[in-house]
Design a protein around this motif. Structure first.
Motif, PDB file in Angstrom:
ATOM      1  N   ASP A  68       7.052 -80.732  50.932  1.00 48.12           N
ATOM      2  CA  ASP A  68       7.913 -80.048  51.908  1.00 48.12           C
ATOM      3  C   ASP A  68       9.353 -80.540  51.955  1.00 48.12           C
ATOM      4  OD1 ASP A  68       5.831 -78.420  52.685  1.00 48.12           O
ATOM      5  OD2 ASP A  68       5.196 -79.730  54.320  1.00 48.12           O
ATOM      6  N   TRP A  99      13.239 -80.132  52.230  1.00 48.92           N
ATOM      7  CA  TRP A  99      14.143 -79.061  52.682  1.00 48.92           C
ATOM      8  C   TRP A  99      15.401 -79.682  53.257  1.00 48.92           C
ATOM      9  CZ3 TRP A  99      15.326 -77.933  58.037  1.00 48.92           C
ATOM     10  CH2 TRP A  99      14.639 -78.725  58.969  1.00 48.92           C
ATOM     11  N   ARG A 136      19.033 -78.427  55.700  1.00 41.04           N
ATOM     12  CA  ARG A 136      19.592 -77.387  56.556  1.00 41.04           C
ATOM     13  C   ARG A 136      20.967 -77.007  56.015  1.00 41.04           C
ATOM     14  NH1 ARG A 136      19.233 -79.900  61.936  1.00 41.04           N
ATOM     15  NH2 ARG A 136      17.144 -79.144  62.338  1.00 41.04           N
ATOM     16  N   HIS A 192      19.260 -74.183  46.119  1.00 37.37           N
ATOM     17  CA  HIS A 192      18.430 -75.365  45.910  1.00 37.37           C
ATOM     18  C   HIS A 192      19.306 -76.449  45.293  1.00 37.37           C
ATOM     19  CE1 HIS A 192      14.282 -73.399  45.976  1.00 37.37           C
ATOM     20  NE2 HIS A 192      15.129 -72.399  46.175  1.00 37.37           N
ATOM     21  N   VAL A 214      15.220 -79.332  46.250  1.00 39.62           N
ATOM     22  CA  VAL A 214      15.281 -79.171  47.708  1.00 39.62           C
ATOM     23  C   VAL A 214      15.866 -77.805  48.068  1.00 39.62           C
ATOM     24  CG1 VAL A 214      16.216 -80.137  49.858  1.00 39.62           C
ATOM     25  CG2 VAL A 214      15.648 -81.663  47.937  1.00 39.62           C
ATOM     26  N   PRO A 215      15.079 -76.945  48.739  1.00 45.28           N
ATOM     27  CA  PRO A 215      15.622 -75.663  49.183  1.00 45.28           C
ATOM     28  C   PRO A 215      16.471 -75.834  50.437  1.00 45.28           C
ATOM     29  CG  PRO A 215      13.297 -75.816  49.779  1.00 45.28           C
ATOM     30  CD  PRO A 215      13.652 -77.095  49.050  1.00 45.28           C
ATOM     31  N   LEU A 274      17.567 -74.298  53.834  1.00 48.74           N
ATOM     32  CA  LEU A 274      17.154 -73.293  54.816  1.00 48.74           C
ATOM     33  C   LEU A 274      18.317 -72.995  55.756  1.00 48.74           C
ATOM     34  CD1 LEU A 274      13.551 -74.618  55.582  1.00 48.74           C
ATOM     35  CD2 LEU A 274      14.346 -73.160  53.712  1.00 48.74           C
ATOM     36  N   PRO A 309      10.101 -77.260  57.329  1.00 53.55           N
ATOM     37  CA  PRO A 309      10.072 -76.695  55.978  1.00 53.55           C
ATOM     38  C   PRO A 309       9.700 -75.225  56.001  1.00 53.55           C
ATOM     39  CG  PRO A 309       8.204 -78.170  56.340  1.00 53.55           C
ATOM     40  CD  PRO A 309       9.111 -78.309  57.526  1.00 53.55           C
ATOM     41  N   ALA A 310      10.069 -74.505  54.959  1.00 54.51           N
ATOM     42  CA  ALA A 310       9.767 -73.076  54.850  1.00 54.51           C
ATOM     43  C   ALA A 310       8.268 -72.866  55.013  1.00 54.51           C
ATOM     44  CB  ALA A 310      10.240 -72.545  53.506  1.00 54.51           C
TER      45      ALA A 310
END
Ligand SMILES: [Cu+2]
Length: 145
Positions: free
Chosen positions: A25, A27, A29, A115, A132-133, A135, A142-143
């Protein structure tokens, strides 16, 4: 002499005996301005005792591990963590309001939907790079959560 014996043993270990480290997970911001630090979060589990001794990413000049301490008056402040101890099999979670990865000196804004690679440097397991995505600015986890 003890140290030398340990080093020889480590060198003789077969590949299959290498440390297993799981990152789940990850992520971050989206950031509002490139001039403000951004934060990234993830959960890290190692199958053996290890220490995270550094974190890097091409999108930031410096990544700091920050813990959060609350004093007697209920005021929270961030505390830099130089080396993060990992106990075997015990997940360590970086999350909003708690321990986090602070991305300082961003080379640019982090845009929602992109990412970036983040590399964790572990004392025993070595380097581990995760994707790392980013968001939205209001994301709290996490998404998929
Ligand atoms: Cu911080």
């Amino acid at each position: 002499m003890k140290l030398l014996a340990g080093m020889i043993l480590a060198a003789a270990l077969p590949y299959a005996a290498r440390a297993e480290v799981a990152v789940t997970d990850p992520w971050a911001r989206a950031s509002i301005l490139a001039s403000r630090p951004a934060a990234a979060y993830l959960t890290l589990t190692s199958d053996r005792a290890d220490r995270v001794i550094g974190v890097t990413t091409p999108v930031a000049g410096q990544v700091m591990m920050h813990g959060v301490e609350t004093d007697g008056a209920g005021v929270s402040r961030m505390v830099p963590v130089d080396a993060l101890e990992l106990a075997p099999g015990v997940p360590v979670t970086f999350a909003p309001g708690d321990m986090h990865l602070m991305l300082m000196d961003l080379s640019r804004k982090l845009e929602e939907g992109e990412h970036f690679p983040l590399t964790l440097v572990l004392e025993t397991a070595g380097e581990l790079t995760v994707d790392v995505p980013v968001l939205g600015p209001g994301a709290t986890g996490p998404a998929g959560e």
